[in-house]
Design a protein around this motif. Structure first.
Motif, mmCIF file in Angstrom:
data_model
loop_
_atom_site.group_PDB
_atom_site.id
_atom_site.type_symbol
_atom_site.label_atom_id
_atom_site.label_comp_id
_atom_site.label_asym_id
_atom_site.label_seq_id
_atom_site.Cartn_x
_atom_site.Cartn_y
_atom_site.Cartn_z
ATOM 1 N N LEU A 293 1.829 7.754 -10.158
ATOM 2 C CA LEU A 293 2.537 7.419 -8.893
ATOM 3 C C LEU A 293 2.082 8.457 -7.941
ATOM 4 O O LEU A 293 1.762 7.988 -6.564
ATOM 5 N N ASN A 294 1.687 9.662 -8.312
ATOM 6 C CA ASN A 294 1.031 10.526 -7.257
ATOM 7 C C ASN A 294 -0.383 10.137 -7.003
ATOM 8 O O ASN A 294 -0.714 10.232 -5.687
ATOM 9 N N ASP A 295 -1.008 9.436 -7.758
ATOM 10 C CA ASP A 295 -2.493 8.665 -7.702
ATOM 11 C C ASP A 295 -2.188 7.582 -6.645
ATOM 12 O O ASP A 295 -3.144 7.281 -5.726
ATOM 13 N N HIS A 296 -1.207 7.015 -7.056
ATOM 14 C CA HIS A 296 -0.936 5.862 -5.826
ATOM 15 C C HIS A 296 -0.614 6.332 -4.550
ATOM 16 O O HIS A 296 -0.805 5.827 -3.632
ATOM 17 N N LEU A 297 0.194 7.463 -4.366
ATOM 18 C CA LEU A 297 0.647 8.084 -3.147
ATOM 19 C C LEU A 297 -0.683 8.491 -2.739
ATOM 20 O O LEU A 297 -0.947 8.297 -1.101
ATOM 21 N N ALA A 298 -1.661 8.968 -3.337
ATOM 22 C CA ALA A 298 -3.105 9.479 -2.532
ATOM 23 C C ALA A 298 -3.815 8.163 -2.040
ATOM 24 O O ALA A 298 -4.090 8.188 -0.991
ATOM 25 N N GLY A 299 -3.579 7.236 -2.788
ATOM 26 C CA GLY A 299 -4.221 5.901 -2.148
ATOM 27 C C GLY A 299 -3.430 5.164 -0.953
ATOM 28 O O GLY A 299 -4.008 4.832 -0.314
ATOM 29 N N ALA A 300 -2.309 5.361 -1.129
ATOM 30 C CA ALA A 300 -1.323 5.020 -0.023
ATOM 31 C C ALA A 300 -1.417 5.587 1.181
ATOM 32 O O ALA A 300 -1.561 4.973 2.399
ATOM 33 N N THR A 301 -1.980 6.938 1.046
ATOM 34 C CA THR A 301 -2.088 7.787 2.128
ATOM 35 C C THR A 301 -3.126 7.268 2.763
ATOM 36 O O THR A 301 -3.467 7.162 4.083
ATOM 37 N N ALA A 302 -4.262 7.180 1.835
ATOM 38 C CA ALA A 302 -5.623 6.501 2.438
ATOM 39 C C ALA A 302 -5.590 5.378 3.022
ATOM 40 O O ALA A 302 -6.280 5.071 4.045
ATOM 41 N N GLY A 303 -4.904 4.364 2.468
ATOM 42 C CA GLY A 303 -4.675 2.977 3.148
ATOM 43 C C GLY A 303 -3.837 2.954 4.310
ATOM 44 O O GLY A 303 -4.324 2.343 5.334
ATOM 45 N N THR A 304 -3.012 4.078 4.463
ATOM 46 C CA THR A 304 -2.313 4.125 5.905
ATOM 47 C C THR A 304 -3.095 4.499 6.840
ATOM 48 O O THR A 304 -3.162 3.780 8.060
ATOM 49 N N ASP A 305 -3.898 5.465 6.582
ATOM 50 C CA ASP A 305 -4.702 5.989 7.451
ATOM 51 C C ASP A 305 -5.679 5.009 7.940
ATOM 52 O O ASP A 305 -6.257 4.834 9.173
ATOM 53 N N ARG A 306 -6.393 4.305 6.984
ATOM 54 C CA ARG A 306 -7.595 3.307 7.193
ATOM 55 C C ARG A 306 -7.004 2.179 7.961
ATOM 56 O O ARG A 306 -7.745 1.935 8.926
ATOM 57 N N ALA A 307 -5.682 1.765 7.770
ATOM 58 C CA ALA A 307 -5.298 0.538 8.429
ATOM 59 C C ALA A 307 -4.968 1.137 9.868
ATOM 60 O O ALA A 307 -5.611 0.240 10.831
ATOM 61 N N ARG A 308 -4.405 2.178 10.059
ATOM 62 C CA ARG A 308 -4.263 2.746 11.649
ATOM 63 C C ARG A 308 -5.600 2.896 12.153
ATOM 64 O O ARG A 308 -5.834 2.502 13.564
ATOM 65 N N HIS A 309 -6.651 3.443 11.524
ATOM 66 C CA HIS A 309 -7.938 3.559 12.302
ATOM 67 C C HIS A 309 -8.453 2.107 12.557
ATOM 68 O O HIS A 309 -9.127 2.037 13.574
ATOM 69 N N LEU A 310 -8.406 1.301 11.615
ATOM 70 C CA LEU A 310 -8.921 -0.191 12.229
ATOM 71 C C LEU A 310 -8.107 -0.454 13.156
ATOM 72 O O LEU A 310 -8.706 -1.333 14.037
ATOM 73 N N VAL A 311 -7.076 -0.642 13.379
ATOM 74 C CA VAL A 311 -5.983 -1.128 14.417
ATOM 75 C C VAL A 311 -6.740 -0.371 15.683
ATOM 76 O O VAL A 311 -6.848 -1.032 16.592
ATOM 77 N N ARG A 312 -6.852 0.932 15.653
ATOM 78 C CA ARG A 312 -7.143 1.538 16.799
ATOM 79 C C ARG A 312 -8.604 1.085 17.364
ATOM 80 O O ARG A 312 -9.122 0.854 18.813
ATOM 81 N N SER A 313 -9.389 0.962 16.239
ATOM 82 C CA SER A 313 -10.891 0.678 16.499
ATOM 83 C C SER A 313 -10.920 -0.625 17.299
ATOM 84 O O SER A 313 -12.187 -0.970 17.781
ATOM 85 N N CYS A 314 -10.025 -1.592 16.837
ATOM 86 C CA CYS A 314 -10.253 -2.877 17.264
ATOM 87 C C CYS A 314 -9.155 -3.402 18.429
ATOM 88 O O CYS A 314 -8.860 -4.334 18.693
ATOM 89 N N GLU A 315 -8.721 -2.059 18.983
ATOM 90 C CA GLU A 315 -7.609 -2.317 19.885
ATOM 91 C C GLU A 315 -7.774 -3.501 21.103
ATOM 92 O O GLU A 315 -9.005 -3.467 21.518
#
Length: 178
Positions: free
Chosen positions: A27-49
């Motif tokens: 679950l901690n490994d999944h949390l690391a991935g979820a953190t990366a995914g959350t950051d990636r999704a937010r970055h992509l939304v900002r990049s394509c604003e």
């Protein structure tokens, strides 16, 4: 082989009680991935604003962040501590991934958007696998809510479908006439 508590059938080298430790690591490994995914999704939304892509991705990015919060709540309910170094590693890996050259040095490349959509799609697939694994645990662990896990899994599948559609559209736009 049975994985139920009290089962005498175990993997070689696994002792009684290892399952809980393994679940914490998992679950901690999944949390690391979820953190990366959350950051990636937010970055992509900002990049394509301002684009239709950002309008479609905005709600998905919000759901990905909500899913990360759900994972933390589940970990708390199970008594699994958050390993912050793994969270930081996930965040760092996502940021390093932004440095990848995609054919342009100064401006954002359409290939960057395609790569990020693929990364998100794969991340959501991993998240769905995690929810499926927890759903199996919920069959024998009353601390887990099977209905919540079913809802999280269904949402992940919807996210996968939308991200796959967006990925295909972006690939078509990038490689048109290739």
């Amino acid at each position: 082989m049975s994985n139920r508590p009290g089962s005498e059938t175990r993997h070689p080298g696994q002792s009684r009680g290892d399952g809980s430790a393994f679940l914490g690591i998992y679950l901690n490994d999944h949390l690391a991935g979820a953190t990366a995914g959350t950051d990636r999704a937010r970055h992509l939304v900002r990049s394509c604003e301002g684009s239709p892509l950002a309008a479609t991705l905005g709600p998905i990015a919000a759901e990905i962040a909500e899913d990360r919060a759900s994972l933390i709540r589940i970990m708390r309910r199970l008594g699994i501590p958050v390993r912050h170094y793994k969270v930081y590693a996930g965040r760092a890996a996502e940021r390093v991934g932004r440095l990848k050259s995609n054919g342009r040095l100064v401006r954002r490349s359409p290939l960057s958007t395609l790569w990020e959509l693929e990364a998100l799609r794969l991340g959501v697939e991993g998240k769905a696998a995690g929810w499926e694994a927890l759903r199996l645990v919920a069959d024998t662990d009353e601390r887990l809510d099977p209905r919540l896990l079913d809802e999280l899994l269904e949402r992940a599948r919807r996210q996968q479908s939308t991200l796959e559609r967006l990925r295909r559209e972006q690939a078509g736009a990038v490689f048109q006439g290739a």
